[in-house]
Scaffold this motif. Sequence first.
Motif, PDB file in Angstrom:
ATOM      1  N   SER A  74     -35.810   5.052  -1.526  1.00  0.00           N
ATOM      2  CA  SER A  74     -36.923   6.213  -1.916  1.00  0.00           C
ATOM      3  C   SER A  74     -37.972   5.952  -0.904  1.00  0.00           C
ATOM      4  O   SER A  74     -38.352   7.379  -0.365  1.00  0.00           O
ATOM      5  CB  SER A  74     -37.428   5.819  -3.477  1.00  0.00           C
ATOM      6  OG  SER A  74     -38.348   6.439  -3.639  1.00  0.00           O
ATOM      7  N   LYS A  77     -36.608   7.577   2.471  1.00  0.00           N
ATOM      8  CA  LYS A  77     -36.419   9.305   2.147  1.00  0.00           C
ATOM      9  C   LYS A  77     -37.898  10.002   2.127  1.00  0.00           C
ATOM     10  O   LYS A  77     -38.179  10.925   2.897  1.00  0.00           O
ATOM     11  CB  LYS A  77     -35.807   9.525   0.789  1.00  0.00           C
ATOM     12  CG  LYS A  77     -35.592  10.967   0.480  1.00  0.00           C
ATOM     13  CD  LYS A  77     -34.721  11.113  -0.687  1.00  0.00           C
ATOM     14  CE  LYS A  77     -35.408  10.429  -2.107  1.00  0.00           C
ATOM     15  NZ  LYS A  77     -34.959  10.995  -3.212  1.00  0.00           N
ATOM     16  N   THR A 121     -32.823  16.471  -1.861  1.00  0.00           N
ATOM     17  CA  THR A 121     -31.694  16.229  -2.786  1.00  0.00           C
ATOM     18  C   THR A 121     -30.319  16.627  -2.235  1.00  0.00           C
ATOM     19  O   THR A 121     -29.403  15.822  -2.344  1.00  0.00           O
ATOM     20  CB  THR A 121     -32.092  17.361  -3.845  1.00  0.00           C
ATOM     21  OG1 THR A 121     -33.233  17.124  -4.523  1.00  0.00           O
ATOM     22  CG2 THR A 121     -30.845  17.268  -4.804  1.00  0.00           C
ATOM     23  N   ASP A 125     -30.524  12.480  -0.212  1.00  0.00           N
ATOM     24  CA  ASP A 125     -29.765  11.843  -1.417  1.00  0.00           C
ATOM     25  C   ASP A 125     -28.143  12.045  -1.002  1.00  0.00           C
ATOM     26  O   ASP A 125     -27.511  11.013  -1.518  1.00  0.00           O
ATOM     27  CB  ASP A 125     -30.052  12.663  -2.641  1.00  0.00           C
ATOM     28  CG  ASP A 125     -31.481  12.274  -3.108  1.00  0.00           C
ATOM     29  OD1 ASP A 125     -32.103  11.142  -2.534  1.00  0.00           O
ATOM     30  OD2 ASP A 125     -32.031  13.072  -4.085  1.00  0.00           O
ATOM     31  N   GLN A 129     -25.119   8.887  -0.717  1.00  0.00           N
ATOM     32  CA  GLN A 129     -24.195   9.084  -1.565  1.00  0.00           C
ATOM     33  C   GLN A 129     -22.768   9.002  -0.788  1.00  0.00           C
ATOM     34  O   GLN A 129     -21.937   8.058  -1.198  1.00  0.00           O
ATOM     35  CB  GLN A 129     -24.368  10.251  -2.483  1.00  0.00           C
ATOM     36  CG  GLN A 129     -25.271  10.020  -3.554  1.00  0.00           C
ATOM     37  CD  GLN A 129     -25.310  11.346  -4.432  1.00  0.00           C
ATOM     38  OE1 GLN A 129     -24.440  11.868  -4.519  1.00  0.00           O
ATOM     39  NE2 GLN A 129     -26.403  11.476  -4.854  1.00  0.00           N
TER      40      GLN A 129
END
Length: 532
Positions: A74, A77, A121, A125, A129
Amino acid sequence: MKTYIKRFWKENTLVFFLLTVTNVIQTIVSVRMAATLDTLVNLDFESFFKVLAEVMGLFLVFLFVLNVQINKTSETKQKMATAIRTDITKRMEQSSYTSFHKKQVGTYTSWLSNDLNTIETNGFDLFYQIWGGIIATVSSVVALFAFHWSIVVMTVALTALTLGLPKLYEKKLKAASLFTTEENERFISKVTDTLNGFDTFFSFNLLQKISKNTQEASLALADAKNNQTRVTAKVAILGAFGNILGQLSVTGLTGYLVFRSLVPIGAMMATSGLAAVIFNTVGNLSQQLAAMRAVDPIFTKFEALETSFERPGGKIQNVVSGIQLQQVSYAYGNKQVLKELDASFNLGKKYAIVGASGSGKTTLLNILNGKLTDYSGSVRFSGNELNQLSGQELRHHILYMDQIPYLFQGTVRENITLGETYSDEELAKALKASSLEGVVASLPLGLDTDIGEAGRLLSGGQRQRVALARGFLRGKKIILLDEGTSSLDEESALEIEQQLLENEELTVLMITHQLRDSIRDKLDRVVVLGNA
């Protein structure tokens, strides 16, 4: 996007390390859980509980590292998101007046909010992932070698099939994502414009237009999002098909190997779990990669924002003469607004510029303020050609005021200083010059009184005086007044105009639609443009 990942390579390296640790631990747990089934088949309860204890220890380490990973991800990011916003606004700072206003403010707001949310996103993210999934897949494939080589061969083959299927819709998904982003910009722009017009709708009993305009914009955005979802669903279904086929095939092959006594029965648990990790990752990979690539056009849009680095110009240490125009012309496309204009504006003198609508009055002031630079002819300020001066140097000496100066939400002090530092003496002098002393004295907290959104708690005349105070605080002696008093009541307008015209130190060029006789007498010249 990769530019920002590289820029924060130290932070991202730590995130990758933590992702590796968490995913490798999960793989080890899957393999060790297979041993629990083997110990149960052999009725070896001591070994069974030893394996459980070992797995519990691994899970505790996993949870600790996972907590660190979530927080560090976090933080990294948000650092990258802040860097993107900073780079965008720096490009805005380098944009010319004309280039900036090619888009509405709501569009830029959408860039800094909605587009950044999309990047976070669908970009960052998903990037993490995907890398986490790749690490888990690689470690799972390695773990499968511990059972039988044929399982690995089948897994690799089915992985290739699962990756290939969703590529059929990759281009459509990218196009749908870009269209949704553009439609979202239009939505923000439309709603912002509508809400800013609340007072107008209120005055004409048309408040129902707010919900109508919002609904129309919302329906268009909904259509774009629904179309994107339909394309995404097709990609997801193809990925899911490969996922299911892969997991069932690996489970079936492992079962066959168990029957042949080539692997222990506990392998069923391990290979099923490992196959789930591999094919869940691969099944989602194409969809994730397509969604992540869809942010590329957003960055392309950011980079396409026009910038205009002002050429280094000469400094004006002292303004020794006014403004002279020779054969100045300007056109908006094929529409000629100014044509071979000759005029002189001397220091300390007062001028009114009049003319019919479209005669070029505002265009002239925008040229003198450096907003419009693509004119023809000669414009000289203090002996220097305007095109030899930077816009910043020009605006250092000139104050431009339009009908309704923009005031920021905050205090009177903040709106005058605009975040710069000035002494109390300098502020007091500016307040006196702009006749704001009495206004500030009447406010409950003086200079530190909050004036509300866009300065709504001040009257029109008070807002104009705040704008004047900004210029006087910075020593500006040339005032360009573009219908600056047209929105005020008669008394306030006359008071401000007389104040400017009676100040011998100021050079004033004022566009006015109503030249009062009492003001005309104080002017040195009335410049008529067009056929007025």
